[in-house]
Design a protein around this motif. Sequence first.
Motif, PDB file in Angstrom:
ATOM      1  N   GLU A 137       2.777   6.709  10.127  1.00  0.00           N
ATOM      2  CA  GLU A 137       2.205   6.866  10.956  1.00  0.00           C
ATOM      3  C   GLU A 137       2.111   5.057  12.090  1.00  0.00           C
ATOM      4  O   GLU A 137       1.332   4.414  11.412  1.00  0.00           O
ATOM      5  N   VAL A 138       2.221   5.306  13.073  1.00  0.00           N
ATOM      6  CA  VAL A 138       2.325   3.894  14.229  1.00  0.00           C
ATOM      7  C   VAL A 138       1.362   4.007  15.513  1.00  0.00           C
ATOM      8  O   VAL A 138       2.118   4.506  16.045  1.00  0.00           O
ATOM      9  N   ILE A 139       0.373   3.468  15.194  1.00  0.00           N
ATOM     10  CA  ILE A 139      -0.370   3.735  16.887  1.00  0.00           C
ATOM     11  C   ILE A 139       0.274   2.231  17.237  1.00  0.00           C
ATOM     12  O   ILE A 139      -0.325   1.559  17.223  1.00  0.00           O
ATOM     13  N   ILE A 140       0.960   2.468  18.952  1.00  0.00           N
ATOM     14  CA  ILE A 140       0.073   0.557  19.835  1.00  0.00           C
ATOM     15  C   ILE A 140      -0.715   0.919  20.867  1.00  0.00           C
ATOM     16  O   ILE A 140      -0.742   2.270  21.489  1.00  0.00           O
ATOM     17  N   MET A 141      -1.337  -0.183  20.591  1.00  0.00           N
ATOM     18  CA  MET A 141      -2.360  -0.415  22.125  1.00  0.00           C
ATOM     19  C   MET A 141      -2.128  -1.904  22.769  1.00  0.00           C
ATOM     20  O   MET A 141      -2.038  -2.388  21.814  1.00  0.00           O
ATOM     21  N   THR A 142      -2.204  -1.919  23.675  1.00  0.00           N
ATOM     22  CA  THR A 142      -2.098  -2.535  24.263  1.00  0.00           C
ATOM     23  C   THR A 142      -3.727  -2.591  25.534  1.00  0.00           C
ATOM     24  O   THR A 142      -3.669  -1.677  25.945  1.00  0.00           O
ATOM     25  N   ASP A 143      -4.197  -4.120  25.713  1.00  0.00           N
ATOM     26  CA  ASP A 143      -5.492  -3.962  26.519  1.00  0.00           C
ATOM     27  C   ASP A 143      -4.806  -3.510  28.340  1.00  0.00           C
ATOM     28  O   ASP A 143      -5.807  -2.688  28.903  1.00  0.00           O
ATOM     29  N   ASP A 144      -4.137  -4.174  28.643  1.00  0.00           N
ATOM     30  CA  ASP A 144      -3.055  -2.845  29.928  1.00  0.00           C
ATOM     31  C   ASP A 144      -3.149  -2.187  29.742  1.00  0.00           C
ATOM     32  O   ASP A 144      -2.492  -1.542  30.898  1.00  0.00           O
ATOM     33  N   GLY A 145      -2.146  -2.231  28.930  1.00  0.00           N
ATOM     34  CA  GLY A 145      -1.656  -0.351  29.043  1.00  0.00           C
ATOM     35  C   GLY A 145      -0.271  -0.901  28.862  1.00  0.00           C
ATOM     36  O   GLY A 145       0.427   0.367  29.816  1.00  0.00           O
ATOM     37  N   SER A 146       0.419  -1.766  28.756  1.00  0.00           N
ATOM     38  CA  SER A 146       1.770  -2.446  29.242  1.00  0.00           C
ATOM     39  C   SER A 146       2.941  -1.229  28.557  1.00  0.00           C
ATOM     40  O   SER A 146       3.920  -1.223  28.183  1.00  0.00           O
ATOM     41  N   LEU A 180       1.225  -1.075  -0.250  1.00  0.00           N
ATOM     42  CA  LEU A 180       0.008  -0.447   0.359  1.00  0.00           C
ATOM     43  C   LEU A 180       1.016   1.638  -0.054  1.00  0.00           C
ATOM     44  O   LEU A 180       0.819   2.050  -0.733  1.00  0.00           O
ATOM     45  N   LYS A 181       1.770   1.266   0.424  1.00  0.00           N
ATOM     46  CA  LYS A 181       2.478   2.406   0.767  1.00  0.00           C
ATOM     47  C   LYS A 181       3.473   2.621  -0.380  1.00  0.00           C
ATOM     48  O   LYS A 181       3.577   3.812  -0.838  1.00  0.00           O
ATOM     49  N   ALA A 182       4.117   1.241  -0.811  1.00  0.00           N
ATOM     50  CA  ALA A 182       4.706   2.311  -2.735  1.00  0.00           C
ATOM     51  C   ALA A 182       3.569   1.940  -3.409  1.00  0.00           C
ATOM     52  O   ALA A 182       3.560   2.440  -4.499  1.00  0.00           O
ATOM     53  N   ALA A 183       2.198   1.559  -3.358  1.00  0.00           N
ATOM     54  CA  ALA A 183       1.789   2.318  -4.208  1.00  0.00           C
ATOM     55  C   ALA A 183       0.791   3.836  -3.788  1.00  0.00           C
ATOM     56  O   ALA A 183       0.456   4.620  -4.705  1.00  0.00           O
ATOM     57  N   GLY A 184       1.399   4.659  -2.956  1.00  0.00           N
ATOM     58  CA  GLY A 184       1.606   6.324  -3.042  1.00  0.00           C
ATOM     59  C   GLY A 184       0.292   6.013  -1.493  1.00  0.00           C
ATOM     60  O   GLY A 184       0.265   7.471  -1.930  1.00  0.00           O
ATOM     61  N   ASN A 185      -0.009   5.002  -1.019  1.00  0.00           N
ATOM     62  CA  ASN A 185      -0.940   5.755  -0.144  1.00  0.00           C
ATOM     63  C   ASN A 185      -0.302   6.164   1.179  1.00  0.00           C
ATOM     64  O   ASN A 185       1.195   5.880   1.493  1.00  0.00           O
ATOM     65  N   LYS A 186      -0.717   6.671   1.705  1.00  0.00           N
ATOM     66  CA  LYS A 186      -0.443   7.640   3.314  1.00  0.00           C
ATOM     67  C   LYS A 186      -1.093   6.289   4.345  1.00  0.00           C
ATOM     68  O   LYS A 186      -1.856   6.004   4.378  1.00  0.00           O
ATOM     69  N   VAL A 187      -0.286   5.609   5.500  1.00  0.00           N
ATOM     70  CA  VAL A 187      -0.477   4.396   5.525  1.00  0.00           C
ATOM     71  C   VAL A 187      -0.804   5.072   6.745  1.00  0.00           C
ATOM     72  O   VAL A 187       0.744   5.143   7.219  1.00  0.00           O
ATOM     73  N   ILE A 188      -1.402   4.453   7.871  1.00  0.00           N
ATOM     74  CA  ILE A 188      -1.860   4.990   9.405  1.00  0.00           C
ATOM     75  C   ILE A 188      -1.127   2.985   9.994  1.00  0.00           C
ATOM     76  O   ILE A 188      -2.535   2.651   9.427  1.00  0.00           O
ATOM     77  N   SER A 189      -0.863   3.153  10.610  1.00  0.00           N
ATOM     78  CA  SER A 189      -0.880   1.546  11.245  1.00  0.00           C
ATOM     79  C   SER A 189      -1.037   1.446  13.110  1.00  0.00           C
ATOM     80  O   SER A 189      -0.225   2.564  13.307  1.00  0.00           O
ATOM     81  N   VAL A 190      -2.662   0.660  13.214  1.00  0.00           N
ATOM     82  CA  VAL A 190      -2.258   0.425  14.684  1.00  0.00           C
ATOM     83  C   VAL A 190      -2.215  -0.934  14.869  1.00  0.00           C
ATOM     84  O   VAL A 190      -3.072  -1.416  14.177  1.00  0.00           O
ATOM     85  N   THR A 228      -0.611  -7.479  25.562  1.00  0.00           N
ATOM     86  CA  THR A 228      -0.130  -6.572  26.466  1.00  0.00           C
ATOM     87  C   THR A 228       1.630  -6.511  26.467  1.00  0.00           C
ATOM     88  O   THR A 228       1.958  -7.309  24.603  1.00  0.00           O
ATOM     89  N   ARG A 229       2.462  -5.706  26.116  1.00  0.00           N
ATOM     90  CA  ARG A 229       3.506  -5.409  25.509  1.00  0.00           C
ATOM     91  C   ARG A 229       4.236  -6.157  24.878  1.00  0.00           C
ATOM     92  O   ARG A 229       4.658  -6.696  23.291  1.00  0.00           O
ATOM     93  N   GLU A 230       4.196  -7.732  25.149  1.00  0.00           N
ATOM     94  CA  GLU A 230       5.883  -9.202  24.502  1.00  0.00           C
ATOM     95  C   GLU A 230       4.165  -9.360  23.229  1.00  0.00           C
ATOM     96  O   GLU A 230       4.629 -10.033  22.755  1.00  0.00           O
ATOM     97  N   LEU A 231       3.378  -8.564  22.973  1.00  0.00           N
ATOM     98  CA  LEU A 231       2.021  -9.521  22.435  1.00  0.00           C
ATOM     99  C   LEU A 231       2.504  -8.642  20.648  1.00  0.00           C
ATOM    100  O   LEU A 231       1.555  -8.557  20.418  1.00  0.00           O
ATOM    101  N   ILE A 232       3.243  -7.341  21.423  1.00  0.00           N
ATOM    102  CA  ILE A 232       2.945  -7.104  20.132  1.00  0.00           C
ATOM    103  C   ILE A 232       4.255  -6.586  18.735  1.00  0.00           C
ATOM    104  O   ILE A 232       5.365  -6.926  19.244  1.00  0.00           O
ATOM    105  N   ILE A 233       3.865  -7.075  18.090  1.00  0.00           N
ATOM    106  CA  ILE A 233       5.237  -7.431  16.956  1.00  0.00           C
ATOM    107  C   ILE A 233       5.101  -7.270  15.971  1.00  0.00           C
ATOM    108  O   ILE A 233       4.807  -6.250  15.321  1.00  0.00           O
ATOM    109  N   LEU A 234       6.533  -7.152  15.121  1.00  0.00           N
ATOM    110  CA  LEU A 234       6.744  -6.645  13.902  1.00  0.00           C
ATOM    111  C   LEU A 234       6.850  -5.019  14.270  1.00  0.00           C
ATOM    112  O   LEU A 234       6.658  -4.370  13.057  1.00  0.00           O
ATOM    113  N   GLU A 235       7.029  -4.542  14.879  1.00  0.00           N
ATOM    114  CA  GLU A 235       6.754  -2.329  14.845  1.00  0.00           C
ATOM    115  C   GLU A 235       8.124  -1.882  14.387  1.00  0.00           C
ATOM    116  O   GLU A 235       7.392  -1.081  13.346  1.00  0.00           O
ATOM    117  N   ASP A 236       8.919  -2.475  14.560  1.00  0.00           N
ATOM    118  CA  ASP A 236      10.139  -2.491  13.581  1.00  0.00           C
ATOM    119  C   ASP A 236       9.800  -1.369  12.530  1.00  0.00           C
ATOM    120  O   ASP A 236       9.865  -1.203  11.302  1.00  0.00           O
TER     121      ASP A 236
END
Lengths: 497, 278
Positions: B151-160, B120-130, B135-143
């Motif tokens: 833009e990247v927005i991170i959400m965790t159920d427990d706020g960790s 999508l990014k390569a096709a010229g879109n503005k990409v906003i990822s959520v 919990t923190r350790e279940l957030i993967i591939l952030e980089d």
Amino acid sequence: MENIAEYILEGRKEEWRADLRKSMKAKERTSLERVMMPEQEPDVRNKNSIEVNLGITEEMAVAEAHRCLDCAQPTCTTGCPVGINIPAFIKKIETGDFLGAASVIKQTNALPAVCGRVCPQEKQCELNCFYTQKLNKPAIAIGHLERFTADYERNSGKMSIPKTAEPNKRKVAVVGSGPAGLAAAGDLAKFGYDVSVFEALHEIGGVLKYGIPEFRLPNEIVDVEIENMRKMGVKFRTDFIVGKTASFEDLRADGYEAFFVGSGAGLPRFMNIPGENYNGIFSSNEYLTRVNLMKAAHDDYDTPVLMGKNVAVIGGGNTAMDSVRTAKRLGADRAMIIYRRSMEEMPARVEEVHHAQDEGIEFMNLHNPVEYFADEKGRVNRMRVQKMELGEPDASGRRRPVPMEGEGSQFDIDVDLVIVAVGVSPNPIVPSSLKDLKMTDWGTIVVNKETMQSSIEDVFAGGDIVRGGATVILAMGDGRQAAAGIHKYMTEKVAVS
Amino acid sequence: MNKIIEKEFFSENVAKFVLEAPEIAKSRKAGHFVIVRLDEKGERIPLTISDGDSEKGTITLVVQRVGVTSARLLDMNAGDEILDVVGPLGHATHIENYGTVLCAGGGVGVAPMLPIIKALKAAGNKVISVLAGRTRELIILEDEVAAHSDEVIIMTDDGSYGKKGLVTAGMEEVIQREKVDKAVVIGPAIMMKFGSLTTKKYNIPTEVSLNTIMVDGTGMCGACRVSIGGKTKFVCVDGPEFDAFLVDWDEMMMRMGAYRTEEHQAFENYLQTVEIAK
């Protein structure tokens, strides 16, 4: 193939055949009783997965071969889609030359042990037998004799490998390793081509492996036939979907000059009635694949399958019989066929219907499901069926089933497993990867009926992807015809260039 | 046979595998999946491809320990071989320049989302990822996601980690703030259901990638069937991506539970055998 009649009559003139005919009077031959296939006892076999038919003995085979009159105009051969020289192999059996009989069959049939077990002989060779046609007596047991011959050869340890022409190093790809693909590959190898068979699943054999159960066609038998093809030089590649893993274009660039597409009719049909997506309702393809290919009923295999005590199988074909008999073997108390027409119209092989009846399968003919109901977890627990009656004949020539009216024409049955075996549609993967390919409105590939060539000159096709749902033997016939078509195309291509 | 070239744990129950699969690496596109069978007695399971390298001839899969097969796979290591890997299957994601695209990934759903984000990014879109997880350790591939997102927005159920809240809160935040032209939501079924209910409120066309039970993965069995707009479709050959607003989520979740008892039992047995082996 056009000289098949000549080839069959030529053999009849040989001296040993003439002597053999004279060795017994026709009247004596016709007074003999047809051989009975020994079977496992119904109450024993409906609890195991061992083959139902046990096979006839050498003595039985020779006795049965004596019944054959070696007709001057053998009509049986006209009923065989792959053109087996039936009288020739039967007369070899009569002399006790069983290996000779096997080599006669293998001249035109790559999978004799399979065909001897799954062909609808009563609609083909045996239907056209002189005994059926003119004497009003049971036909020569051609199917049993074919099976006997193939089994004898396999167990003899002296299996002959069909002769192949000098390798010409020209590559041909076969897409799909079911009966159509195997038959095509066998003939192409005989012509000397470098043949590779590409199979999407992890096992070679297509419907012979995932579809037809062990009690009707043991996998071991299919594997032996495949091993023979390897010895003929055929290469097999599993886990490879032509059109996905690599495109036709990729394979052309890799040197493949022609393709045979025998990708089958792998898309199960459902009836689109309410509740059909509840858990416990399977396509017959899914149920049989889980049990046959994935061995779900074995504890040490990972794949699960839902078990049922009250199992309804919808349909009246061979796949329906295979499914209902499998369910019985896996412990169903009540295993029933629900079929919208009557016994007369049932498309399954006669032998399968008889075997199913003996094994305690219930037949609810002239009934059609209209709705399914489920428990709170979504598992099917009840189905509503509609009583049917036969009306006027439809396009297939069979009387059309029409719903009955009035009170009691619909009622409910308790079920905890339902298997829908109402047919299949052509698999869309291969056709959709070839955009210039001419298709019918039903999603089958359009081919020239003589050569099996499609609208793309290097692509040939046969079996269910062309027929939309037929039999093993018709698929094999297509495969052989396509191999001849490919050979002609390849030969002419060189002549032009 | 497909050799495992590399294995990396993202957390205790989630790992990345780089596998040798030269032909698939060459033909795969965003949205495609493979069917994997570990050994002779194994079952066939679908796994979405999260990356690939056609030069090296490898594909990347991200696997979460949920049943016997995934548990067994997570116990395998670099150098081990997987018996069968077949694909690429399904339709590739339809990519075009929509304008602004909201990509919401839950748990391991971020892995199949990554190639879509890249395309999508390569096709010229503005990409906003959520990216969302319990919990923190279940957030993967952030980089990796950040490298191809505006833009990247991170959400965790427990706020960790990131902001505390469900994925839908992060999605709402973006939608309230700016015009979103398209949304892609991938994750557990329940997350996709509520994610697409959120975008539906604002009439944002939304795609989801379904991960149903499959056997062959080529249209042959119908185990993966779902109701899309009242019509039965096969996820393997008609999908795996569908218009989120047409999916019958409750039916799909009901069907995904078909083997819950059997799966549970098999998993228990597996844990026992592992225990005995120790």
